[in-house]
Every structure is written in structure tokens, then in C-alpha cells.
Design a protein around this motif. Sequence first.
Motif, PDB file in Angstrom:
ATOM      1  N   GLN A 168      -0.257  -3.007   7.964  1.00 48.16           N
ATOM      2  CA  GLN A 168      -1.136  -1.919   8.397  1.00 48.16           C
ATOM      3  C   GLN A 168      -0.575  -1.246   9.654  1.00 48.16           C
ATOM      4  OE1 GLN A 168      -5.006  -3.168   9.742  1.00 48.16           O
ATOM      5  NE2 GLN A 168      -5.858  -1.118   9.559  1.00 48.16           N
TER       6      GLN A 168
ATOM      7  N   LYS B 204       2.077  -4.674  -1.134  1.00 52.49           N
ATOM      8  CA  LYS B 204       2.536  -3.896   0.024  1.00 52.49           C
ATOM      9  C   LYS B 204       3.617  -4.599   0.843  1.00 52.49           C
ATOM     10  CE  LYS B 204      -1.150  -0.661   0.736  1.00 52.49           C
ATOM     11  NZ  LYS B 204      -1.779   0.198   1.715  1.00 52.49           N
TER      12      LYS B 204
ATOM     13  N   GLU C 128       2.292   0.873   8.657  1.00 52.31           N
ATOM     14  CA  GLU C 128       1.825   2.098   8.006  1.00 52.31           C
ATOM     15  C   GLU C 128       1.327   3.115   9.032  1.00 52.31           C
ATOM     16  OE1 GLU C 128       0.119   1.639   3.664  1.00 52.31           O
ATOM     17  OE2 GLU C 128      -0.757   0.108   4.966  1.00 52.31           O
TER      18      GLU C 128
ATOM     19  N   LEU D   9       4.102   2.802  -0.210  1.00 47.28           N
ATOM     20  CA  LEU D   9       3.133   1.887   0.386  1.00 47.28           C
ATOM     21  C   LEU D   9       1.703   2.265   0.010  1.00 47.28           C
ATOM     22  CD1 LEU D   9       4.610   1.300   3.945  1.00 47.28           C
ATOM     23  CD2 LEU D   9       4.140  -0.444   2.233  1.00 47.28           C
TER      24      LEU D   9
ATOM     25  N   ALA E  51       5.908   6.315   2.600  1.00 51.67           N
ATOM     26  CA  ALA E  51       4.448   6.408   2.703  1.00 51.67           C
ATOM     27  C   ALA E  51       3.808   6.419   1.314  1.00 51.67           C
ATOM     28  CB  ALA E  51       4.054   7.661   3.484  1.00 51.67           C
TER      29      ALA E  51
END
Length: 166
Positions: free
Chosen positions: A28, A106, A31, A98, A95
Motif C-alpha cells: 500500500q 499484489k 502504491e 497493481l 499502477a
Amino acid sequence: MRFFRDLTLLVLALGGAIGFSQVPRFVQEYEQRLGGALQEARRQLGRFDALAQGEGLPLEALGRRLERSADPAVAGMGRVVAEQAGRVESLTRQAEALGGASRFLKPLVLLRHHDTELLAATWAKYEYTLTLDVGFAALGALVGLLLNALLWARPGRRAAQPLARS
């Protein structure tokens, strides 16, 4: 001996559960960095695109025109335009990959498609927590159990044969 076997089982299972629970949070955070980097790269590329449109050229044509310049600084700007376009494309692919992956896939997608600098920066700022993600904790505990079984397996040892009763 049984005490050590039980102790390693406990340490590896709990360590695996806690360690694997960190994975979703790390992904996370990556990301989030990826989103910020992509936004900034697009902003910078947008400036070059505005210059190209002002010249009545597509962005790629402006980049090639700049690269052919005899002035090294201008030619370098042409390379910067091309590199920035490539970065936007690469970050966009990451992006999308994912974003389209399930939560358990992921981490694998991140291993295959990542920006080395973003990954290193994420790792440098990452802070461990005791937040447990149930799914990844279960996976980590299972890995710990398997490691414990491998650690205590005796090579060449045959499975115990049950005693025959008469």
C-alpha cells in the motif's frame, strides 16, 4: 529436544504471521508513492506537451527536434522529454498492474513490476507495526510451520512403522 522443536515452531509460526502481515501495508505504501510519482511525472510531461502544442508539434516530434540540436543543453532537453514520456508510460503500467491485481497477488506483481528507486525509498521509510492482516498472517504462519518441519526433518529417516499387534 522436544522443547527446542516446540520453541522453533512457535518462533517461526509467529514470526511468519507477523512478518507476512507487513506485506499488504508495504504494498500500500509503495502504491501511494507510485501514485505520487506518476502524478508528478504526468505534470512535468504536460509542461513539455504544452510547449509542443505551442509549436504545433506532437510531443515526440518536439523531443526529436530538440535532440537533433547542435546545442548540447537543448539536445539534453530532448532526451529529458523522451525519458519523461518513458517514465510516465512505465509508471502507468505499474499502477495498472497493481490496481488490477487481487490483494494476495499484489506482492507478486510488485516483485515483477516495480520502479527500483521507488521501492528503495518505500523500504527506507517503511516502519513495522503489529497490525495483523488475517490472510497474510495465516499464510506467514503456514510458511513458519513448513520451515519448522523442514528444520526438524531428519534426512533419510523413514516414517515410523506402526507396531503389529498379535
